[in-house]
Design a protein around this motif. Sequence first.
Motif, short mmCIF file in Angstrom:
data_model
loop_
_atom_site.label_atom_id
_atom_site.label_comp_id
_atom_site.label_asym_id
_atom_site.label_seq_id
_atom_site.Cartn_x
_atom_site.Cartn_y
_atom_site.Cartn_z
N GLN A 1 -26.10 15.07 73.79
CA GLN A 1 -25.80 15.21 72.37
C GLN A 1 -25.96 16.67 71.92
O GLN A 1 -25.16 17.17 71.13
N ARG A 2 -26.96 17.33 72.44
CA ARG A 2 -27.19 18.74 72.07
C ARG A 2 -26.04 19.62 72.56
O ARG A 2 -25.63 20.56 71.87
N VAL A 3 -25.53 19.33 73.75
CA VAL A 3 -24.40 20.10 74.27
C VAL A 3 -23.19 19.94 73.36
O VAL A 3 -22.47 20.92 73.06
N LYS A 4 -22.96 18.73 72.89
CA LYS A 4 -21.80 18.50 72.01
C LYS A 4 -21.93 19.24 70.69
O LYS A 4 -20.95 19.79 70.17
N THR A 5 -23.13 19.28 70.16
CA THR A 5 -23.29 19.87 68.82
C THR A 5 -23.54 21.37 68.85
O THR A 5 -23.00 22.11 68.02
N VAL A 6 -24.34 21.84 69.80
CA VAL A 6 -24.66 23.27 69.88
C VAL A 6 -23.63 24.03 70.70
O VAL A 6 -23.23 25.14 70.36
N GLY A 7 -23.18 23.40 71.79
CA GLY A 7 -22.21 24.05 72.68
C GLY A 7 -22.87 24.62 73.92
O GLY A 7 -24.07 24.48 74.15
N MET A 8 -22.05 25.29 74.72
CA MET A 8 -22.51 25.91 75.97
C MET A 8 -22.16 27.39 75.95
O MET A 8 -21.12 27.79 75.43
N GLU B 1 -14.05 24.64 73.10
CA GLU B 1 -13.42 23.48 72.45
C GLU B 1 -12.37 22.84 73.35
O GLU B 1 -11.49 23.52 73.89
N GLY B 2 -12.47 21.55 73.51
CA GLY B 2 -11.56 20.81 74.37
C GLY B 2 -12.07 20.60 75.77
O GLY B 2 -11.51 19.81 76.54
N SER B 3 -13.14 21.30 76.13
CA SER B 3 -13.71 21.16 77.48
C SER B 3 -14.41 19.81 77.61
O SER B 3 -14.67 19.12 76.62
N LEU B 4 -14.73 19.43 78.84
CA LEU B 4 -15.51 18.22 79.04
C LEU B 4 -16.86 18.33 78.35
O LEU B 4 -17.39 17.34 77.82
N TRP B 5 -17.43 19.54 78.34
CA TRP B 5 -18.70 19.74 77.63
C TRP B 5 -18.58 19.32 76.17
O TRP B 5 -19.46 18.63 75.63
N SER B 6 -17.50 19.77 75.52
CA SER B 6 -17.34 19.52 74.09
C SER B 6 -17.19 18.03 73.80
O SER B 6 -17.41 17.58 72.67
N GLN B 7 -16.81 17.25 74.83
CA GLN B 7 -16.67 15.80 74.68
C GLN B 7 -17.94 15.05 75.10
O GLN B 7 -17.94 13.81 75.12
N GLY B 8 -18.97 15.82 75.42
CA GLY B 8 -20.22 15.19 75.86
C GLY B 8 -20.14 14.65 77.27
O GLY B 8 -20.94 13.78 77.65
N ILE B 9 -19.19 15.17 78.06
CA ILE B 9 -19.05 14.73 79.46
C ILE B 9 -19.69 15.79 80.35
O ILE B 9 -19.13 16.87 80.54
N LEU B 10 -20.86 15.47 80.86
CA LEU B 10 -21.59 16.38 81.74
C LEU B 10 -21.21 16.10 83.19
O LEU B 10 -20.50 15.12 83.48
N PRO B 11 -21.62 16.96 84.12
CA PRO B 11 -21.24 16.72 85.53
C PRO B 11 -21.56 15.31 86.02
O PRO B 11 -20.74 14.72 86.73
N ASP C 1 -22.76 7.07 93.51
CA ASP C 1 -24.11 6.97 92.94
C ASP C 1 -24.18 7.79 91.66
O ASP C 1 -23.84 8.97 91.65
N VAL C 2 -24.59 7.17 90.56
CA VAL C 2 -24.72 7.87 89.28
C VAL C 2 -26.10 7.67 88.67
O VAL C 2 -26.30 7.83 87.47
N SER C 3 -27.08 7.34 89.52
CA SER C 3 -28.44 7.13 89.02
C SER C 3 -29.02 8.44 88.52
O SER C 3 -28.66 9.52 88.97
N SER C 4 -29.94 8.36 87.56
CA SER C 4 -30.58 9.55 87.00
C SER C 4 -31.98 9.20 86.55
O SER C 4 -32.33 8.01 86.41
N THR C 5 -32.80 10.23 86.30
CA THR C 5 -34.19 9.99 85.91
C THR C 5 -34.61 10.76 84.67
O THR C 5 -35.64 10.44 84.07
N LEU C 6 -33.86 11.78 84.26
CA LEU C 6 -34.27 12.64 83.14
C LEU C 6 -33.60 12.23 81.84
O LEU C 6 -32.72 11.35 81.81
N ALA C 7 -33.99 12.89 80.75
CA ALA C 7 -33.53 12.52 79.40
C ALA C 7 -32.14 13.09 79.12
O ALA C 7 -31.98 14.01 78.30
N SER D 1 -29.42 22.95 79.97
CA SER D 1 -30.26 23.16 78.79
C SER D 1 -30.38 24.65 78.47
O SER D 1 -30.29 25.06 77.30
N ALA D 2 -30.54 25.48 79.50
CA ALA D 2 -30.67 26.93 79.28
C ALA D 2 -29.37 27.51 78.74
O ALA D 2 -29.40 28.40 77.87
N SER D 3 -28.24 27.03 79.22
CA SER D 3 -26.95 27.52 78.71
C SER D 3 -26.75 27.11 77.26
O SER D 3 -26.19 27.87 76.46
N THR D 4 -27.24 25.93 76.91
CA THR D 4 -27.17 25.50 75.50
C THR D 4 -28.07 26.37 74.62
O THR D 4 -27.69 26.77 73.51
#
Length: 970
Positions: free
Chosen positions: A755-762, A716-726, A743-749, A700-703
């Motif tokens: 979506q913000r990473v895809k549109t704003v970038g990193m 452009e072309g990175s996993l970030w740009s495709q909305g693929i986070l770690p 394990d791919v469980s998560s608790t945060l939003a 979030s801070a990098s965005t």
Amino acid sequence: MSLDLETATTTKTPFPAAGADRAKPASEPGYQVIRRNGSVTPFDASKISVALTKVFLAVEGHSAAASRRVHDIVADLTAQIVAGLTRRADTGRTFHIEDIQDQVELALMRGEHPKVARAYVLYREQHAQERALERAAKAEAQAGTTPALRMKTAEGSLLPLDHARLAALVLEACAGLADTNAETVLNETQRNLYDGISQDELALAPILAARTLIETEPDYAKVSARLLNDKLRREALSFVAGRPDQATQAEMASRYAEYFHDYVRVGIANELLDPELGRFDLARLAASLKPERDLQFDYLGLQTLYDRYFLHVRGTRFELPQAFFMRVAMGLALREIDREARAIEFYDLLSSFDFMASTPTLFNSGTLRAQLSSCFLTTVSDDLEGIFKAVKDNALLAKYSGGLGNDWSNVRGLGAHIKGTNGESQGVVPFLKVANDTAIAVNQGGKRKGAVCAYLETWHVDIEEFLDLRKNTGDDRRRTHDMNTANWVPDLFMERVEQDGPWTLFSPDETPDLHDLYGPAFKAAYEAHEARAARGELKVSRQVRAQDLWRKMLTMLFETGHPWITFKDPCNIRSPQRHVGVVHSSNLCTEITLNTSHDEVAVCNLGSVNLAAHVDARGLMFDKLRATVTTAMRMLDNVIDINFYTIPEARRSNLRHRPVGLGIMGFQDALQTLRLPYASEAAVRFADESMEAVSFHAISASTDLAAERGRYPSFEGSLWSQGILPIDSVGLLAETRQGASFDVSSTLAWDALRQRVKTVGMRNSNTMAIAPTATISNICGVSQSIEPAYQNLFVKSNMSGDFTVVTSALVRDLKTRGLWDEVMISDLKYFDGSLGQIDRIPEDLKALYATAFEIDTAWLIEAAARRQKWIDQAQSLNLYIANPSGKKLDTLYRLAWKRGLKTTYYLRSRSATHVEKSTLKGTDGKLNAVSATVPQAAAPILIEAQPDLAASEAWGKACSIHDPDCEACQ
């Protein structure tokens, strides 16, 4: 019998003084002994021999045979004692008589002479009581008088020793620390004073006194630090003022601001600080300094800063702690719009210990050569020009504190054809020897050793010679005793090990595509090359059994601590930057996974969140963590633009991709605050929860930075740009490893952030990496990185010396339950800091304070696997195993691979550095500013060879904890 070292003379021994020839160096002019009456006489090693001889003969008899035997024993013991004393000689080169007797007692115990040792101890105790009675009688007769001791100034004049200031200083150092006693420190200090004591020795005396008490009460580590800070204040204030000066901690509340202006002026004048720092609003910055934060240091942390970080002119430190943190903050804020406001923000974060920048940043920020980056990764080309350019680059990068990872997999193997000379290659090993020697030659100005790790892929035809590089036998021209090594292991090899299949080795000049391939593409190309080899189309190739090679990899890891095991496929499949290159290796500490090529040297900029400062009894403090991570990410991003780059390939790569590595430290402390044993499902869940929060806020801070400053150029072309986070890239690895699940469980939003990473970038191509934090965790006084506690009472070694370390939280718990006493201290020493065998300690405390070698290593891997799903780079993951065997190592490293870990780091076996088991004195070792004793000599532990590990003898040479020369221990 008379065993007093003060009265023993060479005329009383029945034969010439044993060991006198070996002790000669200590008898040279300069070494002195402080007698109990305060007088000072030249040190005479022969008196030690005399005393030892008499106690042996008194216990064992005076026969000729006994005398000859005693002569040999005494000679060895005297040499050991003298060596121990001279190693710990302080700046005044003086020993107190009690220190000498402590060393005698230690030598007798270590030498396994229990009857003689007992006689000596009883003798000392008897005479100590007699002297105490004499002192009491004398004190009664001379009530109200004080010995007229004098201090010798640097100019040689004698001044009355200021007893009042000394007492006030010790009282101030103990203020607010309930279980410390100023009178105890003062009494111990007094016995080290003598008429004509130098100013430096006078400053050291109370520090040494407080240090001897650390193992009885951990808060004496803070007392020692505060006393050391007084020595530093006198040194720094006098230097910047140009005249003798000193101040108490209380006085610094009003003096820090004035000092800060002088500090900046003097630093610039001596060409140590960037002149741009002088153009800050210094008054505004000085007003923001928090002198009270000087009180939060433990001794190890402040001593480390004193020895290696604070700026100095010809050895004289002129940088006080809060000026140090402000200097680093100013250097990181140079290009901010309101740079004073940002410098204050950065200073507050650093000086609070909530976050700490990496060592190169602390060394160099705000200086004329602001090389702030931690890690550099290079790929070595397969030609002489490229090889020696890589060696030169190593030297330039290491000069300013960079840790190096070199990918050598491109270099052709032994026997490969050289077209230019129509000859045969000598392989990669001779060039690794050159790289090894370069790392030793370039030692970062004495601040820490130059350090490099060489990586080689498992299919390389020289892999078996590579495995042998750290052996102590064989042709020394084909050994690299100082360089770290690591295996870069493709998934296909691990699959062949699982299947007990064959494995073919190639020379990269004939199979160049393998270097840049991973996953299914690597498998297809590799199998095609195997078919070529089977048809005889390759000049250099060899087939081995995969399990045999795996066994040798583990054997060498067990015997030499190298090469480490790292995994090529997860590093590349989950890399956000796989669209613009390949990860060919990790770095020196195995946490960085960035692309390298002939024209890009990967650079990473590190810092660590102090997780212990972001939890309370209720759990993780999310709001505080968010604020810390947000500021920390801005600081790390600033490093990229401010940085001094020693080679153009590093600058090009860093500005194009802008990677940073935010990590954590203090994980074990956080668990103890939460009352969670490391070996528990709850601890694994906390590893998951805490790393998820760090990951969420870092991304979030990098965005946010991208919105303010723009995306990184290769976004452009990175996993970030495709909305693929770690957390999403875990699925990519599962797809490649058919049938694997993670394990791919998560608790945060995460959906909104995705979506913000895809549109704003990193702003940054990579955001997280967990480094070892060996030194910066010492500065902050917390546990290292994600490590479990090594021991609860032990001697820690680093380049500043050897320090007694006690788990403060354990002491608090034992006090609460009425269990902290001299017997407990003795038990902890006897069992090397482990609670497991101490019957009176409750089981819940044994579980909570279980040490690294008491924890099943699988728990470390499970916790790391939960973290790894959130991290876009990797973790410096040390693995601890008390009694290694081939079967255990095989199970352990296969589990690490199956759980999707990208890398592993050192294999830690039982250390040979133990807590001294005799006296409360002498548990700390030689320091640059303050001296004390050295831990017992390291000795390898013989471990029975396992049939499935090695046919030959297997010695326990895997990494020995707290090696002063080890990068991970710094």
